[in-house]
Motif scaffolding. Structure first.
Motif: not given
Length: 232
Positions: A1-3, A116-117, A120-121, A124
């Motif tokens: 996952m991008s920011q 962030r964690a 990540r789950q 996209q």
């Protein structure tokens, strides 16, 4: 996952929202804001965020209720951010569908690490569809609204609950026992006549012929599934 992910912050304290907007924005996230539970649910449906930060002490409804309503139609990760520090409150939120829980006051670096964690789950592409369509039939799970060829269909609470449950799992057979348990409660799993009556009413309102169904298909002895006309 991008920011470039979108984060929805639901909190009634403007200074908290501003602090999180600046902190999340500095990391490249797009930030949506809501000061009430109702506004937050609307933003979640319209803005389609990849993460929701939810305060429990909201002015119009309790955050636990917001979480319950959100989980009826979305599996977006939810990070609860609250002054409520008791184990009971944390367990209730986590059992209600929250993915993580941070108590106020909080350290921003730990908060960002948890964000962030959770991101990540997230896949996209956001697969969750809040208003799935089945040909001319649309079931808006966020606003509890059903339309057929653009016209709103008036359903009772039980009728809507049945259609919404089928719409959440398009093409998948939902057993009679599961539907009875979800809609009427665990003490009614043998009361299949309740289900037959409600299914008949929904079919009538949708103009759906059970012998040549466009939407609701009966799997004899098993349950029901919702399909689009291209699958019938």
């Amino acid at each position: 996952m991008s920011q470039t992910a979108t984060v929805l912050v639901i909190d009634d304290e403007p200074q908290i929202r501003k602090f999180l907007r600046i902190s999340l924005g500095s990391q490249g996230y797009k930030v949506l804001e809501a000061g009430t539970g109702a506004e937050g649910l609307s933003q979640a449906a319209l803005g389609r965020p990849e993460l929701v930060v939810l305060d429990l002490g909201l002015p119009d409804m309790d955050g636990q209720q917001v979480l319950r309503e959100l989980r009826e139609w979305s599996q977006v990760p939810v990070l609860v951010l609250s002054v409520r520090a008791s184990e009971v409150q944390k367990v209730e939120a986590l059992d209600g569908g929250a993915n993580d829980y941070v108590t106020k006051p909080f350290g921003i670096q730990e908060f960002l690490a948890r964000v962030r964690a959770l991101l990540r789950q997230v896949p996209q592409a956001v697969a969750e569809e809040s208003a799935p369509r089945f040909g001319p039939l649309t079931v808006d799970l966020a606003y509890r609204r059903v339309t057929l060829a653009g016209e709103e269909v008036a359903l009772t609470r039980k009728e809507y609950a049945l259609l919404a449950q089928l719409a959440r799992h398009p093409g998948r057979v939902i057993t009679q026992q599961q539907l009875l348990k979800d809609i009427w409660g665990p003490t009614h799993v043998e009361d299949s006549h309740y289900l037959r009556i409600v299914v008949a009413h929904v079919r009538q309102k949708l103009g759906d012929d059970p012998t040549a169904p466009r939407f609701i298909v009966t799997e004899p002895g098993v349950g029901y599934r919702l399909i689009g006309p291209e699958q019938a």
